[in-house]
Scaffold this active site. Structure first.
Site, PDB file in Angstrom:
ATOM      1  N   PHE A   1       0.985  -1.246  -0.684  1.00 53.46           N
ATOM      2  CA  PHE A   1       0.006  -0.362  -0.492  1.00 53.46           C
ATOM      3  C   PHE A   1       0.648   1.041   0.201  1.00 53.46           C
ATOM      4  CE2 PHE A   1      -2.738   3.310   2.248  1.00 53.46           C
ATOM      5  CZ  PHE A   1      -3.751   3.572   0.685  1.00 53.46           C
TER       6      PHE A   1
ATOM      7  N   LYS B   1       3.117   9.732   8.583  1.00 51.24           N
ATOM      8  CA  LYS B   1       2.670   9.410   9.964  1.00 51.24           C
ATOM      9  C   LYS B   1       3.064   9.857  10.947  1.00 51.24           C
ATOM     10  CE  LYS B   1       0.253   4.817   7.945  1.00 51.24           C
ATOM     11  NZ  LYS B   1      -1.267   5.713   8.138  1.00 51.24           N
TER      12      LYS B   1
ATOM     13  N   ASP C   1       9.498   3.011   1.844  1.00 49.72           N
ATOM     14  CA  ASP C   1       8.529   3.493   2.132  1.00 49.72           C
ATOM     15  C   ASP C   1       7.825   3.122   2.998  1.00 49.72           C
ATOM     16  OD1 ASP C   1       6.045   3.445   2.768  1.00 49.72           O
ATOM     17  OD2 ASP C   1       4.453   3.332   0.800  1.00 49.72           O
TER      18      ASP C   1
END
Length: 397
Positions: free
Chosen positions: A139, A253, A224
């Site tokens: 993702f 995040k 990532d």
């Protein structure tokens, strides 16, 4: 003051229906606890989906925001921003990188990485080097570009035609990766630990083999770490535990302890590929978010948070292993640091709802995997409390 039902009714009239929201209207948070507008308390083992690594409203992050807000909220990136410079120095000092591009989210950071690998590869190897290989179940975001990079068909439904130039291979299969490389390939982009895909750990030696393959073929390696960076796996960055460094890494995040921020970290050799006018972000690296980022990163590095993550992660793993022995529908428990997945043979959505009703916030990903993402400051007592609630739910199945 409105109660939860009234707020939800108002939301249903005006808020985009892009999320399957639970009937919780958040009012305030502190540490590992969240309270709704009706005063009910919840133990938060979702942490804003790995955003609140320092818990809710960490005092050092709050103080940094308050002080910076009184001085300067925003200024254009046409000018130099002290807090942005300081945060970039911290990130480079504690990573493989030399340069940082700041943005506002993980998807934006991944877009920046995809632009960089294409532009650098075109300049270094010719115009046909544009293809990026990613992993199935990965993702990387929700933009039109990052859904093309994401190895899940469901995120692309309805948004075709998909941006070309991406291939997907099984995570952990070095032979499949080698077979997928073509003369058009310029980069490999992987999550060192897959989060949304079900907390999937790389097989021993896999990421080292990927690094070696990229070096052999002249490809760039992008990690990532949007979800698993900033301490989540027990080290500042997940790649550190694998004995391998990427060429480019993306973060977001938890980078600022709650406020929105994203970053792409890269090596000096790419500096000329991102010159003035090639990329940008109006709000990227603004004074407010980078001040929070300095506070969050300093706290992670200096206040024993990583030590606590490793210790509490080991305890969480020990407790979760008991569930696998106790319940036949628990297939596997896997994770690292304080990101764990409990794979079930049954659907997990209703379990999450029942835990919420009893005061525990969890997440279910890929339909059958309960995901645990407590703040890295979580205590042994809070882990026991959370798992006692979960145990009570599972006993009734």
């Amino acid at each position: 003051m409105n109660n939860s039902a009234q707020w939800i009714e108002r939301a249903d009239r005006h808020i985009a229906r892009t999320y399957g929201r639970y009937p919780l209207v958040a009012a305030r948070g502190k540490g590992c606890r969240l309270w709704d507008v009706d005063g009910k308390s919840y133990l938060d083992f979702l942490a804003g989906v790995a955003v609140n690594n320092l818990g809710h409203c960490h005092p050092k992050v709050v103080k940094a925001l308050q002080e910076q807000a009184a001085q300067l909220l925003h200024v254009s990136n046409y000018f130099h921003i002290p807090a942005q410079i300081e945060l970039a120095e911290i990130l480079c000092r504690h990573s493989f990188g030399d340069r940082v591009f700041f943005c506002n989210s993980g998807a934006e950071a991944n877009e920046a990485a995809m632009k960089l690998v294409r532009k650098y590869s075109r300049e270094a190897h010719g115009e046909n080097r544009f293809e990026v290989i990613t992993a199935l179940a990965s993702f990387h975001g929700r933009t039109i570009g990052t859904i093309a990079a994401t190895g899940q068909d469901k995120v692309r439904v309805g948004f075709e035609p998909v941006v070309p130039g991406f291939k997907y291979v099984p995570f952990g299969d070095i032979h499949a990766l080698r077979a997928a490389i073509s003369p058009n390939t310029c980069a490999v982009m992987l999550e060192p630990v897959q989060g949304e895909g079900g907390v999937n750990l790389p097989p021993a030696g896999y990421l080292q083999a990927v690094r070696e393959l990229c070096d052999e073929k002249g490809l760039l390696l992008v990690f990532d770490e949007v979800q698993v960076g900033c301490g989540r796996t027990g080290s500042l960055f997940a790649y550190e535990q694998e004995g391998v460094e990427p060429d480019i890494m993306t973060l977001a995040k938890a980078l600022a302890g709650g406020p929105p921020i994203g970053a792409m970290i890269y090596r000096e050799k790419f500096v000329d590929s991102l010159g003035p006018g090639t990329h940008g972000s109006t709000f990227g690296g603004n004074p407010l978010m980078t001040a929070a980022g300095i506070a969050a990163m300093t706290t992670l590095l200096e206040d024993g948070v990583l030590d606590n993550c490793r210790a509490m992660g080991a305890y969480l793993a020990e407790r979760l292993a008991e569930f696998k022995k106790r319940y036949a529908f628990v297939v596997e428990v896997r994770g690292r640091g304080l990101i764990y997945g409990m794979e079930l043979s049954i659907e997990g959505g209703d379990i999450v709802k029942q835990c919420l009703e009893r005061g525990l916030l969890l997440n279910c990903t890929m339909g059958k995997i309960l995901r645990f993402l407590p703040p890295l400051i979580v205590t042994r007592e809070e882990i026991d409390e959370a798992l006692d609630i979960l145990d009570g739910v599972l006993r009734e199945i």
